[in-house]
Motif scaffolding. Structure first.
Motif, PDB file in Angstrom:
ATOM      1  N   GLY A  38       0.778  -1.151  -0.031  1.00 16.72           N
ATOM      2  CA  GLY A  38      -0.151   0.106   0.012  1.00 16.72           C
ATOM      3  C   GLY A  38       0.864   1.317  -0.171  1.00 16.72           C
ATOM      4  O   GLY A  38       1.953   1.278  -0.286  1.00 16.72           O
ATOM      5  N   SER A  39       0.172   2.417   0.383  1.00 12.74           N
ATOM      6  CA  SER A  39       0.844   3.881   0.205  1.00 12.74           C
ATOM      7  C   SER A  39       0.120   4.520   1.260  1.00 12.74           C
ATOM      8  O   SER A  39      -0.859   4.322   1.598  1.00 12.74           O
ATOM      9  CB  SER A  39       0.952   4.317  -1.193  1.00 12.74           C
ATOM     10  N   TYR A  40       0.756   5.557   1.463  1.00  8.27           N
ATOM     11  CA  TYR A  40       0.249   6.605   2.448  1.00  8.27           C
ATOM     12  C   TYR A  40       0.610   8.083   2.118  1.00  8.27           C
ATOM     13  O   TYR A  40       2.057   8.136   1.988  1.00  8.27           O
ATOM     14  CB  TYR A  40       0.795   6.257   4.087  1.00  8.27           C
ATOM     15  N   ASP A  41      -0.054   8.883   1.936  1.00 10.07           N
ATOM     16  CA  ASP A  41       0.194  10.503   1.546  1.00 10.07           C
ATOM     17  C   ASP A  41       0.030  11.228   2.924  1.00 10.07           C
ATOM     18  O   ASP A  41      -1.408  11.365   3.371  1.00 10.07           O
ATOM     19  CB  ASP A  41      -0.406  10.846   0.614  1.00 10.07           C
ATOM     20  N   PRO A  42       0.870  11.702   3.693  1.00  4.64           N
ATOM     21  CA  PRO A  42       0.816  12.234   4.869  1.00  4.64           C
ATOM     22  C   PRO A  42       0.063  13.857   4.622  1.00  4.64           C
ATOM     23  O   PRO A  42      -0.785  14.279   5.691  1.00  4.64           O
ATOM     24  CB  PRO A  42       1.972  12.604   5.765  1.00  4.64           C
ATOM     25  N   ARG A  43       0.147  14.332   3.665  1.00  3.96           N
ATOM     26  CA  ARG A  43      -0.398  15.770   3.137  1.00  3.96           C
ATOM     27  C   ARG A  43      -1.855  15.494   3.138  1.00  3.96           C
ATOM     28  O   ARG A  43      -2.597  16.310   3.577  1.00  3.96           O
ATOM     29  CB  ARG A  43       0.256  16.333   2.208  1.00  3.96           C
ATOM     30  N   THR A  44      -2.330  14.794   2.572  1.00  6.04           N
ATOM     31  CA  THR A  44      -3.962  14.469   2.158  1.00  6.04           C
ATOM     32  C   THR A  44      -4.515  13.241   3.015  1.00  6.04           C
ATOM     33  O   THR A  44      -5.815  13.353   2.955  1.00  6.04           O
ATOM     34  CB  THR A  44      -4.144  14.007   0.847  1.00  6.04           C
ATOM     35  N   LYS A  45      -3.842  12.883   3.810  1.00  6.78           N
ATOM     36  CA  LYS A  45      -3.932  11.687   4.604  1.00  6.78           C
ATOM     37  C   LYS A  45      -4.743  10.477   4.040  1.00  6.78           C
ATOM     38  O   LYS A  45      -5.570   9.889   4.626  1.00  6.78           O
ATOM     39  CB  LYS A  45      -5.080  12.305   5.900  1.00  6.78           C
ATOM     40  N   GLN A  46      -4.354  10.293   2.861  1.00  8.48           N
ATOM     41  CA  GLN A  46      -4.832   9.389   1.895  1.00  8.48           C
ATOM     42  C   GLN A  46      -4.164   7.939   2.207  1.00  8.48           C
ATOM     43  O   GLN A  46      -2.740   8.107   1.955  1.00  8.48           O
ATOM     44  CB  GLN A  46      -4.906   9.715   0.648  1.00  8.48           C
ATOM     45  N   VAL A  47      -4.950   6.945   2.528  1.00  3.66           N
ATOM     46  CA  VAL A  47      -4.213   5.671   2.762  1.00  3.66           C
ATOM     47  C   VAL A  47      -4.785   4.526   1.870  1.00  3.66           C
ATOM     48  O   VAL A  47      -6.128   4.545   1.682  1.00  3.66           O
ATOM     49  CB  VAL A  47      -4.481   5.143   4.395  1.00  3.66           C
ATOM     50  N   VAL A  48      -3.982   3.940   0.985  1.00  8.62           N
ATOM     51  CA  VAL A  48      -4.314   2.875   0.122  1.00  8.62           C
ATOM     52  C   VAL A  48      -3.692   1.722   0.483  1.00  8.62           C
ATOM     53  O   VAL A  48      -2.599   1.666   0.592  1.00  8.62           O
ATOM     54  CB  VAL A  48      -3.866   3.396  -1.324  1.00  8.62           C
ATOM     55  N   LEU A  49      -4.339   0.704   1.085  1.00  5.09           N
ATOM     56  CA  LEU A  49      -3.835  -0.578   1.735  1.00  5.09           C
ATOM     57  C   LEU A  49      -4.518  -1.987   0.554  1.00  5.09           C
ATOM     58  O   LEU A  49      -5.866  -1.630   0.583  1.00  5.09           O
ATOM     59  CB  LEU A  49      -3.909  -0.741   2.912  1.00  5.09           C
ATOM     60  N   ASP A  50      -3.970  -2.882   0.718  1.00  6.18           N
ATOM     61  CA  ASP A  50      -4.466  -4.059  -0.042  1.00  6.18           C
ATOM     62  C   ASP A  50      -4.522  -4.965   1.220  1.00  6.18           C
ATOM     63  O   ASP A  50      -4.029  -5.585   1.810  1.00  6.18           O
ATOM     64  CB  ASP A  50      -3.637  -4.893  -1.015  1.00  6.18           C
ATOM     65  N   SER A  51      -6.116  -4.899   1.727  1.00  3.89           N
ATOM     66  CA  SER A  51      -6.383  -5.764   2.917  1.00  3.89           C
ATOM     67  C   SER A  51      -6.015  -7.087   2.887  1.00  3.89           C
ATOM     68  O   SER A  51      -5.845  -7.692   3.771  1.00  3.89           O
ATOM     69  CB  SER A  51      -7.723  -5.177   3.333  1.00  3.89           C
ATOM     70  N   GLU A  52      -6.297  -7.860   1.707  1.00  7.19           N
ATOM     71  CA  GLU A  52      -5.926  -9.305   1.525  1.00  7.19           C
ATOM     72  C   GLU A  52      -4.563  -9.538   1.892  1.00  7.19           C
ATOM     73  O   GLU A  52      -4.428 -10.491   2.749  1.00  7.19           O
ATOM     74  CB  GLU A  52      -6.232  -9.836   0.152  1.00  7.19           C
ATOM     75  N   LYS A  53      -3.608  -8.753   1.339  1.00  9.04           N
ATOM     76  CA  LYS A  53      -2.309  -8.971   1.521  1.00  9.04           C
ATOM     77  C   LYS A  53      -1.767  -8.511   3.104  1.00  9.04           C
ATOM     78  O   LYS A  53      -0.867  -9.293   3.504  1.00  9.04           O
ATOM     79  CB  LYS A  53      -1.281  -8.076   0.400  1.00  9.04           C
ATOM     80  N   VAL A  54      -2.469  -7.590   3.498  1.00 11.11           N
ATOM     81  CA  VAL A  54      -2.026  -7.285   4.949  1.00 11.11           C
ATOM     82  C   VAL A  54      -2.394  -8.605   5.828  1.00 11.11           C
ATOM     83  O   VAL A  54      -1.683  -8.783   6.798  1.00 11.11           O
ATOM     84  CB  VAL A  54      -2.836  -5.812   5.316  1.00 11.11           C
ATOM     85  N   SER A  55      -3.662  -8.878   5.572  1.00  8.33           N
ATOM     86  CA  SER A  55      -4.302  -9.646   6.762  1.00  8.33           C
ATOM     87  C   SER A  55      -3.373 -11.110   6.362  1.00  8.33           C
ATOM     88  O   SER A  55      -3.103 -11.879   7.353  1.00  8.33           O
ATOM     89  CB  SER A  55      -5.569  -9.982   6.403  1.00  8.33           C
ATOM     90  N   PHE A  56      -3.061 -11.493   5.063  1.00  8.06           N
ATOM     91  CA  PHE A  56      -2.125 -12.763   4.748  1.00  8.06           C
ATOM     92  C   PHE A  56      -0.673 -12.597   5.704  1.00  8.06           C
ATOM     93  O   PHE A  56      -0.481 -13.596   6.417  1.00  8.06           O
ATOM     94  CB  PHE A  56      -1.863 -12.704   3.330  1.00  8.06           C
ATOM     95  N   TYR A  57      -0.092 -11.537   5.430  1.00  9.47           N
ATOM     96  CA  TYR A  57       1.185 -11.268   6.276  1.00  9.47           C
ATOM     97  C   TYR A  57       1.254 -11.131   7.557  1.00  9.47           C
ATOM     98  O   TYR A  57       1.970 -11.812   8.301  1.00  9.47           O
ATOM     99  CB  TYR A  57       2.009 -10.160   5.537  1.00  9.47           C
ATOM    100  N   LEU A  58       0.021 -10.551   8.272  1.00  2.00           N
ATOM    101  CA  LEU A  58      -0.058 -10.597   9.682  1.00  2.00           C
ATOM    102  C   LEU A  58      -0.449 -11.817  10.145  1.00  2.00           C
ATOM    103  O   LEU A  58       0.015 -12.424  11.283  1.00  2.00           O
ATOM    104  CB  LEU A  58      -1.479  -9.440   9.929  1.00  2.00           C
ATOM    105  N   SER A  59      -1.197 -12.807   9.388  1.00  4.79           N
ATOM    106  CA  SER A  59      -1.377 -14.125   9.836  1.00  4.79           C
ATOM    107  C   SER A  59      -0.322 -15.051   9.790  1.00  4.79           C
ATOM    108  O   SER A  59      -0.036 -16.230  10.466  1.00  4.79           O
ATOM    109  CB  SER A  59      -2.540 -14.917   9.038  1.00  4.79           C
TER     110      SER A  59
END
Length: 163
Positions: A38-59
């Motif tokens: 994913g990515s994060y823009d601190p100026r606009t506070k925009q967060v783009v995350l691939d929730s499937e990949k995140v949950s896979f790596y957390l598990s």
């Protein structure tokens, strides 16, 4: 062990961050990534995350950094119970009595006007009245100046003829 962390990109003064999965022993700037999730823009506070990949790596045991943990919670992605979220520290002011808002209000007292003795006032007015008025010298009339200039030029021309 894997770590989910932010990798800084973007030009100077305009930071952008990638959310990456990386070996915890490597630095974020090493470039050796397992995955970009994913990515994060601190100026606009925009967060783009691939929730499937995140949950896979957390598990599979990837440890998110404290900043990524907060991003996951704001995006409402389930975080395992073993992930410890850091709490905001309570800040304390060192010397609160020095703050203006904590100072006692000072009573407003009218300032008394200075009392001037009458004798001093009389002498001041006398000295001002005794001073002579300032006058400017009168300038000669323009006709007189012109006649003086012509006389000087006549005398100069007579002196030249004699030589």
């Amino acid at each position: 062990m894997l770590a989910i962390r932010l990798q800084r990109t973007g030009r100077s003064g305009h930071a952008m961050f990638r959310v990456v999965v990386q070996d915890a022993r490597r630095t974020p700037t090493s470039g050796k990534l397992v995955a970009q999730i994913g990515s994060y823009d601190p100026r606009t506070k925009q967060v783009v995350l691939d929730s499937e990949k995140v949950s896979f790596y957390l598990s599979h045991g990837a440890q998110p950094s404290s900043r990524v943990t907060r991003l996951l919670k704001t995006e409402k992605i389930a975080v395992p119970a073993w992930v410890s979220a850091t709490q905001k520290k309570d800040s304390q002011i060192r010397h609160p009595e020095k703050l203006r808002r904590n100072r006692p209000a000072e009573p407003v007292t009218p300032t008394p006007e200075p009392v001037v003795p009458e004798a001093v006032v009389e002498t001041k007015t006398e000295t001002v009245a005794e001073a002579p008025p300032i006058t400017e010298p009168e300038a000669p009339a323009p006709a007189e100046v012109a006649s003086l200039d012509t006389e000087a030029t006549v005398e100069e021309s007579n002196n030249k003829e004699k030589v």
